[in-house]
Design a protein around this motif. Structure first.
Motif, mmCIF file in Angstrom:
data_model
loop_
_atom_site.group_PDB
_atom_site.id
_atom_site.type_symbol
_atom_site.label_atom_id
_atom_site.label_comp_id
_atom_site.label_asym_id
_atom_site.label_seq_id
_atom_site.Cartn_x
_atom_site.Cartn_y
_atom_site.Cartn_z
ATOM 1 N N PRO A 137 12.272 10.762 -4.771
ATOM 2 C CA PRO A 137 12.140 9.447 -4.494
ATOM 3 C C PRO A 137 11.605 8.636 -3.369
ATOM 4 C CG PRO A 137 14.232 10.742 -4.856
ATOM 5 C CD PRO A 137 13.168 11.675 -4.574
ATOM 6 N N SER A 138 11.401 7.446 -3.751
ATOM 7 C CA SER A 138 11.000 6.489 -2.719
ATOM 8 C C SER A 138 11.057 5.153 -3.226
ATOM 9 C CB SER A 138 9.418 6.830 -2.296
ATOM 10 O OG SER A 138 9.058 5.880 -1.300
ATOM 11 N N THR A 139 11.508 4.051 -2.221
ATOM 12 C CA THR A 139 11.568 2.672 -2.610
ATOM 13 C C THR A 139 10.390 1.976 -3.278
ATOM 14 O OG1 THR A 139 13.585 2.545 -1.245
ATOM 15 C CG2 THR A 139 12.521 0.274 -2.026
ATOM 16 N N PRO A 140 10.306 1.452 -4.345
ATOM 17 C CA PRO A 140 9.008 0.635 -4.766
ATOM 18 C C PRO A 140 8.890 -0.775 -3.930
ATOM 19 C CG PRO A 140 11.047 0.101 -6.291
ATOM 20 C CD PRO A 140 11.278 1.404 -5.356
ATOM 21 N N VAL A 141 7.662 -0.927 -3.524
ATOM 22 C CA VAL A 141 7.471 -2.039 -2.816
ATOM 23 C C VAL A 141 6.607 -3.331 -3.426
ATOM 24 C CG1 VAL A 141 7.988 -1.050 -0.636
ATOM 25 C CG2 VAL A 141 5.472 -1.019 -1.648
ATOM 26 N N ARG A 142 5.745 -2.858 -4.455
ATOM 27 C CA ARG A 142 4.899 -3.787 -4.955
ATOM 28 C C ARG A 142 4.495 -3.397 -6.615
ATOM 29 N NH1 ARG A 142 2.036 -7.971 -3.714
ATOM 30 N NH2 ARG A 142 3.025 -8.159 -1.600
ATOM 31 N N LEU A 143 4.231 -4.130 -7.349
ATOM 32 C CA LEU A 143 3.741 -4.028 -8.720
ATOM 33 C C LEU A 143 2.367 -4.663 -8.951
ATOM 34 C CD1 LEU A 143 4.633 -2.984 -11.651
ATOM 35 C CD2 LEU A 143 5.466 -5.441 -12.214
ATOM 36 N N VAL A 144 1.584 -3.845 -9.542
ATOM 37 C CA VAL A 144 0.221 -3.940 -9.967
ATOM 38 C C VAL A 144 -0.084 -3.730 -11.362
ATOM 39 C CG1 VAL A 144 -1.991 -3.950 -9.462
ATOM 40 C CG2 VAL A 144 -0.285 -3.877 -7.325
ATOM 41 N N ILE A 145 -0.370 -4.879 -12.167
ATOM 42 C CA ILE A 145 -1.059 -4.793 -13.440
ATOM 43 C C ILE A 145 -2.290 -5.533 -13.371
ATOM 44 C CG2 ILE A 145 -0.186 -4.863 -15.899
ATOM 45 C CD1 ILE A 145 2.608 -4.976 -15.311
ATOM 46 N N LYS A 146 -3.449 -5.046 -13.232
ATOM 47 C CA LYS A 146 -4.684 -5.447 -13.198
ATOM 48 C C LYS A 146 -5.061 -6.330 -14.265
ATOM 49 C CE LYS A 146 -6.316 -2.416 -9.761
ATOM 50 N NZ LYS A 146 -7.322 -1.552 -9.422
ATOM 51 N N ARG A 147 -4.644 -5.552 -15.495
ATOM 52 C CA ARG A 147 -5.145 -6.385 -16.907
ATOM 53 C C ARG A 147 -4.246 -7.784 -17.080
ATOM 54 N NH1 ARG A 147 -3.304 -6.633 -22.131
ATOM 55 N NH2 ARG A 147 -4.679 -6.601 -23.683
ATOM 56 N N LEU A 148 -3.071 -7.705 -16.387
ATOM 57 C CA LEU A 148 -2.383 -9.237 -16.565
ATOM 58 C C LEU A 148 -2.491 -10.095 -15.393
ATOM 59 C CD1 LEU A 148 0.931 -8.033 -18.330
ATOM 60 C CD2 LEU A 148 -1.303 -8.669 -19.339
ATOM 61 N N GLY A 149 -3.252 -9.554 -14.434
ATOM 62 C CA GLY A 149 -3.310 -10.468 -13.287
ATOM 63 C C GLY A 149 -2.065 -10.298 -12.039
ATOM 64 N N ILE A 150 -1.195 -9.271 -12.280
ATOM 65 C CA ILE A 150 0.000 -9.236 -11.531
ATOM 66 C C ILE A 150 -0.161 -8.186 -10.495
ATOM 67 C CG2 ILE A 150 2.333 -8.371 -11.850
ATOM 68 C CD1 ILE A 150 2.584 -8.988 -14.585
ATOM 69 N N ASN A 151 0.257 -8.872 -9.244
ATOM 70 C CA ASN A 151 0.248 -8.380 -8.046
ATOM 71 C C ASN A 151 1.418 -9.002 -7.163
ATOM 72 O OD1 ASN A 151 -0.228 -7.293 -5.329
ATOM 73 N ND2 ASN A 151 -2.212 -7.172 -5.744
ATOM 74 N N ALA A 152 2.751 -8.231 -7.469
ATOM 75 C CA ALA A 152 3.977 -8.773 -7.095
ATOM 76 C C ALA A 152 4.830 -7.960 -6.142
ATOM 77 C CB ALA A 152 4.602 -9.239 -8.419
ATOM 78 N N PRO A 153 5.377 -8.562 -5.069
ATOM 79 C CA PRO A 153 6.448 -7.749 -4.347
ATOM 80 C C PRO A 153 7.580 -7.451 -5.220
ATOM 81 C CG PRO A 153 6.559 -10.114 -3.870
ATOM 82 C CD PRO A 153 5.501 -9.971 -4.545
ATOM 83 N N ILE A 154 8.311 -6.344 -4.774
ATOM 84 C CA ILE A 154 9.572 -5.821 -5.531
ATOM 85 C C ILE A 154 10.643 -6.010 -4.748
ATOM 86 C CG2 ILE A 154 10.761 -3.883 -6.741
ATOM 87 C CD1 ILE A 154 7.907 -3.102 -7.349
ATOM 88 N N LYS A 155 11.695 -6.527 -5.003
ATOM 89 C CA LYS A 155 13.020 -6.731 -4.486
ATOM 90 C C LYS A 155 14.098 -5.833 -5.236
ATOM 91 C CE LYS A 155 16.843 -10.234 -3.994
ATOM 92 N NZ LYS A 155 17.319 -10.084 -2.550
ATOM 93 N N SER A 156 15.150 -5.219 -4.462
ATOM 94 C CA SER A 156 16.142 -4.441 -5.050
ATOM 95 C C SER A 156 17.215 -5.254 -5.356
ATOM 96 C CB SER A 156 16.545 -3.376 -3.807
ATOM 97 O OG SER A 156 17.751 -2.772 -4.135
ATOM 98 N N VAL A 157 17.647 -5.080 -6.508
ATOM 99 C CA VAL A 157 18.803 -5.500 -7.137
ATOM 100 C C VAL A 157 19.745 -4.647 -7.760
ATOM 101 C CG1 VAL A 157 17.211 -7.619 -7.973
ATOM 102 C CG2 VAL A 157 17.504 -5.911 -9.625
ATOM 103 N N GLY A 158 21.135 -5.057 -7.923
ATOM 104 C CA GLY A 158 22.277 -4.271 -8.476
ATOM 105 C C GLY A 158 22.773 -5.122 -9.537
ATOM 106 N N LEU A 159 24.126 -4.794 -9.447
ATOM 107 C CA LEU A 159 25.156 -5.252 -10.739
ATOM 108 C C LEU A 159 25.453 -6.651 -10.088
ATOM 109 C CD1 LEU A 159 26.606 -2.355 -12.554
ATOM 110 C CD2 LEU A 159 24.932 -3.586 -13.405
ATOM 111 N N ALA A 160 25.680 -7.832 -11.128
ATOM 112 C CA ALA A 160 26.538 -8.786 -10.706
ATOM 113 C C ALA A 160 28.081 -8.506 -11.006
ATOM 114 C CB ALA A 160 26.072 -10.008 -11.629
ATOM 115 N N LYS A 161 28.841 -9.645 -10.790
ATOM 116 C CA LYS A 161 30.242 -9.339 -10.923
ATOM 117 C C LYS A 161 30.569 -9.382 -12.354
ATOM 118 C CE LYS A 161 31.628 -11.540 -6.557
ATOM 119 N NZ LYS A 161 32.386 -12.715 -6.101
#
Length: 253
Positions: free
Chosen positions: A101-125
């Motif tokens: 296991p290791s926390t993700p920090v960035r998502l890259v999808i070159k075909r779509l031009g995506i290079n985005a940071p990743i934020k940890s999220v959980g469950l809402a109320k």
């Protein structure tokens, strides 16, 4: 400026300086008022014709954790369709061994031009998965209650299709195809490389819970965003677009 015709015709006669100034001011104010009204009307027409692009609803979409699957339409490609108990589609490449296991920090999808940071999220109320802030168009959420990308099991990443003012990070997600490559950079300086097995569009009322969140032996990556038709009365899209990918390699960043 047009000439002043005191008698309704003839050569233009310039008005006195004070009258010229007041006439110019009135002209400017009238033109500005007309231009302002025209701009507001044009803006309203554009917004009402494309509400999904301008986020008219104050409550944006939440992703349901509990639902039952039912694939729906096929907008641009032959989408994955299967019964509820069928596992996610796999690429033709052999899966790679899972990593620690290791926390993700960035998502890259070159075909779509995506290079985005990743934020940890959980469950809402209310029991739904939290989504990234709507005002950040280039942010991806990782659902921390499941696997990390590269770890055995399904890792789930969420992203908006649009914000209140523009398209967002996962707007082009339905364009992904079988065999496309997705990279997730991790905190341990490794990059997990995933190959797309298929893309599914499912109605939110019949979300494929088992296929998305069920246990998997290999390292899986599931990307989720909104799709289908925008419902003005609810302020939500009718469907979810889900990308299923399997880790096929990794490298050290």
């Amino acid at each position: 400026m047009a000439g002043y015709y005191p008698y309704g015709g003839g050569s233009p006669v310039p008005p006195p300086p004070e009258q010229r100034a007041s006439t110019a001011l009135r002209t400017v104010l009238i033109v500005a008022a007309i231009a302002g009204v025209a701009t507001v009307v044009a803006g309203l027409l554009i917004v009402f014709r494309s509400p999904e692009e301008y986020g008219l609803a104050s409550n944006r979409d939440s992703l349901q954790v509990q639902a039952q699957p039912k694939p729906s339409g096929q907008p641009e490609q032959a989408l994955f369709q299967a019964a509820p108990d069928v596992p996610p589609p796999l690429p033709e490449i052999k899966p790679a061994p899972a990593m620690l296991p290791s926390t993700p920090v960035r998502l890259v999808i070159k075909r779509l031009g995506i290079n985005a940071p990743i934020k940890s999220v959980g469950l809402a109320k209310n029991g739904t998965i939290e989504v990234p802030p709507i005002d950040n168009h280039n942010l991806v959420g990782w659902y921390r209650n499941m696997s990390t990308p590269g770890e055995a099991g399904p890792a789930v990443l969420l992203g908006h299709k649009d914000t209140r003012t523009r398209s967002a990070v996962f707007a082009r997600l339905p364009e992904l195809r079988h065999g496309d490559v997705i990279e997730v950079k991790r905190q341990d300086k490794t990059t997990a490389v995933f190959t797309v097995g298929g893309v599914e569009q499912a109605n939110k009322q019949t979300f494929p819970t088992q296929r998305v969140y069920g246990p998997q032996e290999n390292a899986q990556l599931h990307l989720i965003t909104c799709g289908g038709t925008y419902n003005r009365s609810t302020g939500h899209y009718t469907d979810n677009v889900i990308v299923y990918a399997t880790m096929t390699s990794s490298y050290r960043s």
